[in-house]
Design an enzyme around this catalytic site. Structure first.
Site, PDB file in Angstrom:
ATOM      1  N   TYR A  46     129.862   8.928  15.712  1.00 28.03           N
ATOM      2  CA  TYR A  46     130.879   8.622  14.688  1.00 28.03           C
ATOM      3  C   TYR A  46     131.134   7.128  14.645  1.00 28.03           C
ATOM      4  CZ  TYR A  46     132.934  12.593  12.311  1.00 28.03           C
ATOM      5  OH  TYR A  46     133.157  13.629  11.453  1.00 28.03           O
ATOM      6  N   GLU A  48     133.313   5.433  12.011  1.00 26.75           N
ATOM      7  CA  GLU A  48     134.182   5.109  10.870  1.00 26.75           C
ATOM      8  C   GLU A  48     134.593   3.649  10.904  1.00 26.75           C
ATOM      9  OE1 GLU A  48     135.957   8.767  11.762  1.00 26.75           O
ATOM     10  OE2 GLU A  48     136.773   8.969   9.737  1.00 26.75           O
ATOM     11  N   ASP A 193     122.694   1.028 -12.689  1.00 23.91           N
ATOM     12  CA  ASP A 193     122.347   2.172 -11.843  1.00 23.91           C
ATOM     13  C   ASP A 193     120.818   2.226 -11.781  1.00 23.91           C
ATOM     14  OD1 ASP A 193     121.635   4.556 -10.748  1.00 23.91           O
ATOM     15  OD2 ASP A 193     122.960   5.795 -11.970  1.00 23.91           O
ATOM     16  N   THR A 220     119.581   4.638  -5.025  1.00 23.67           N
ATOM     17  CA  THR A 220     119.358   5.623  -3.966  1.00 23.67           C
ATOM     18  C   THR A 220     118.247   5.070  -3.082  1.00 23.67           C
ATOM     19  OG1 THR A 220     117.828   6.787  -5.423  1.00 23.67           O
ATOM     20  CG2 THR A 220     120.045   7.693  -5.232  1.00 23.67           C
ATOM     21  N   LYS A 223     114.186   7.485  -3.531  1.00 25.15           N
ATOM     22  CA  LYS A 223     113.249   7.681  -4.647  1.00 25.15           C
ATOM     23  C   LYS A 223     112.105   6.684  -4.484  1.00 25.15           C
ATOM     24  CE  LYS A 223     116.678   9.744  -7.729  1.00 25.15           C
ATOM     25  NZ  LYS A 223     118.055   9.368  -7.362  1.00 25.15           N
ATOM     26  N   ARG A 229     117.309  10.304   2.169  1.00 20.47           N
ATOM     27  CA  ARG A 229     118.233  10.579   1.067  1.00 20.47           C
ATOM     28  C   ARG A 229     119.520   9.801   1.332  1.00 20.47           C
ATOM     29  NH1 ARG A 229     115.643  14.346  -1.477  1.00 20.47           N
ATOM     30  NH2 ARG A 229     117.153  14.302  -3.145  1.00 20.47           N
TER      31      ARG A 229
HETATM   32  N1  DSN Z   1     118.624  14.124  -9.338  1.00 18.23           N
HETATM   33  C1  DSN Z   1     118.152  12.782  -9.567  1.00 18.23           C
HETATM   34  C2  DSN Z   1     116.939  12.760 -10.403  1.00 18.23           C
HETATM   35  O1  DSN Z   1     116.136  13.638 -10.217  1.00 18.23           O
HETATM   36  O2  DSN Z   1     116.766  11.881 -11.231  1.00 18.23           O
HETATM   37  C3  DSN Z   1     119.190  11.908 -10.113  1.00 18.23           C
HETATM   38  O3  DSN Z   1     120.369  12.130  -9.425  1.00 18.23           O
END
Ligand code: DSN
Length: 425
Positions: A46, A48, A193, A220, A223, A229
């Site tokens: 932990y 925090e 974004d 993110t 990707k 993730r």
């Molecule tokens: N679920 C993601 C995507 O597949 O683009 C976006 O959050």
């Protein structure tokens, strides 16, 4: 592993991933090092708070770890501050909204069916109940050009406090300069974004909105960045004194956002995920990764050409990034759900997706979305894109022919197994 029930599922998933070809553009395969960090003892801790100011003891390693992750992210994206604690892309966007907006404030963002994301104000989200979202989109689906005149008109009319650029299903580049001009004219905070293309930006093969004057960029890590993730928030500005109250100014956005992530929205950060993010950021700064990112683009361009040559109608007639959107209904008279299920049968994984001005419902939309980040990690090159396009056509044309589908599935399996994901090698 003692839990046989779960062990069997892990093994089955390993085989599914090995024997199939992943074309969902938001998915990828992590390296052994990322997986090792993710499965490390940091999961037990932990932490925090932020480095140097935590609410629990025993932070001599976590503080160093998070600092390394932050510094690597800052360098990768040329930005003043990075928050690496956000659990994923949606909460990263939410944290930015909550940090800057008051209930009822306005946000100008991209319409979901034109390529935007749920967190850009889709009516089904809690965000849409808290803030007023005004939506922009493409002028037409042939060129995919965003209607910047309309964005300016909407911005002047509504005076949004945030203008958001970004997408999860848009295959073209955005004109960041135009967004910044409009945002500055109306005094809005500019948020990009970049969840889908963060890895391509990090590698320098696509433009970085922060270089154009955006204040905040969310992303993110799982990707194109090829990490665990997770979420990431990059912000220009000052990181203020953590003990003092800070005013709500653009300069103070890094502090406002940090405070919204913790304690505003989250408790303890997932330190094993932060360890894996740090590894992924390190990998993304290597020359090999730049080659990977360029190959993602080359493969996407080639796949788009091979698909169009075979009668697949692509929204915007091509792609500038890693993804493409097919109007499968117009192409072959079947909906996106039927196409997804047919392609799943032969081990080609895509996802059904609404398209702009869709006349079909969300669970049976007109489109499918696909892309090349995962294929490229497996080592596939342009020449392989023709093979994939041909399998796709063959499967769709023979969707009611079980023996033909079985034959294609066998070919895909053999081919895919000769390009194992990094953690299966
Ligand atoms: N679920 C993601 C995507 O597949 O683009 C976006 O959050």
């Amino acid at each position: 592993m003692n839990d046989q029930q779960i062990y069997k599922l892990i093994k089955a998933e390993e085989i599914r991933q090995l024997e199939g070809l992943e074309l969902i553009p938001s998915e990828n395969y992590v390296s052994k090092d990322v997986m090792r960090a993710l499965g490390s003892v940091f999961t037990n801790k932990y932490s925090e708070g932020y480095p140097g100011r935590r609410y629990y003891g025993g932070q001599e390693n976590t503080d160093q770890l998070e600092t390394i992750a932050i510094e690597r992210a800052k360098k990768l994206f040329r930005v003043d501050h990075a928050n690496v604690q956000s659990h994923s892309g949606a909460p990263a966007n939410e944290a930015v909204y909550h940090a800057w907006l008051d209930p009822g404030d306005k946000v100008l963002a991209m319409e979901l069916s034109h390529g935007g994301h749920l967190t850009h104000g889709a009516p089904v989200t809690i965000l849409a109940k808290q803030y007023q979202f005004i939506r922009y989109g493409m002028k037409d689906i042939e060129t995919g050009e965003i209607d910047y005149d309309n964005i300016r008109e909407l911005a002047l009319k509504h005076r949004p406090k945030i203008i958001l650029a970004g997408f999860s299903a848009y295959p073209r580049n955005l004109d960041y300069k135009k967004f910044v001009e409009i945002g500055n004219e109306v005094g809005a905070v500019l948020v990009a974004d970049m969840a889908h293309i963060a890895g391509l930006i990090a590698a320098g093969v696509l433009d970085n909105p922060l270089d154009y004057g955006f204040h905040v960029m969310t992303a993110t890590s799982h990707k194109t960045l090829r990490g665990p993730r997770g979420g990431l928030i990059l912000t220009q500005g000052n990181v203020g004194n953590p003990l003092k109250q800070v005013e709500k100014t653009i300069e103070n956005l890094p502090t406002l956002i940090d405070r919204m992530v913790f304690p505003g929205m989250q408790g303890g950060p997932h330190m094993n995920v932060i360890a894996a993010k740090a590894v992924a950021f390190g990998e993304a700064s290597t020359p090999e990764y730049k080659i990977y990112a360029q190959q993602v683009l080359n493969n996407a361009k080639e796949l788009s050409i091979q698909l169009m040559n075979r009668g697949f109608k692509l929204i915007t007639n091509g792609t500038d990034n890693h993804l493409m959107l097919v109007d499968i209904f117009k192409s072959f008279g079947i909906d996106g759900d039927q196409a997804e299920k047919t392609l799943d049968k032969v081990g080609l994984n895509v996802n059904k997706n609404a398209i702009a001005f869709d006349t079909l419902p969300p669970f049976k939309p007109s489109g499918i979305r696909l892309g090349t980040p995962a294929l490229t990690t497996r080592g596939l090159k342009q020449k392989d894109m023709e093979t994939i396009a041909q399998w796709m056509l063959d499967a769709i044309e023979n969707r009611d022919n079980t023996s033909r589908l079985e034959a294609i599935s066998k070919e895909v399996k053999e081919f895919a197994s000769s390009f194992p994901p990094p953690t299966t090698k």
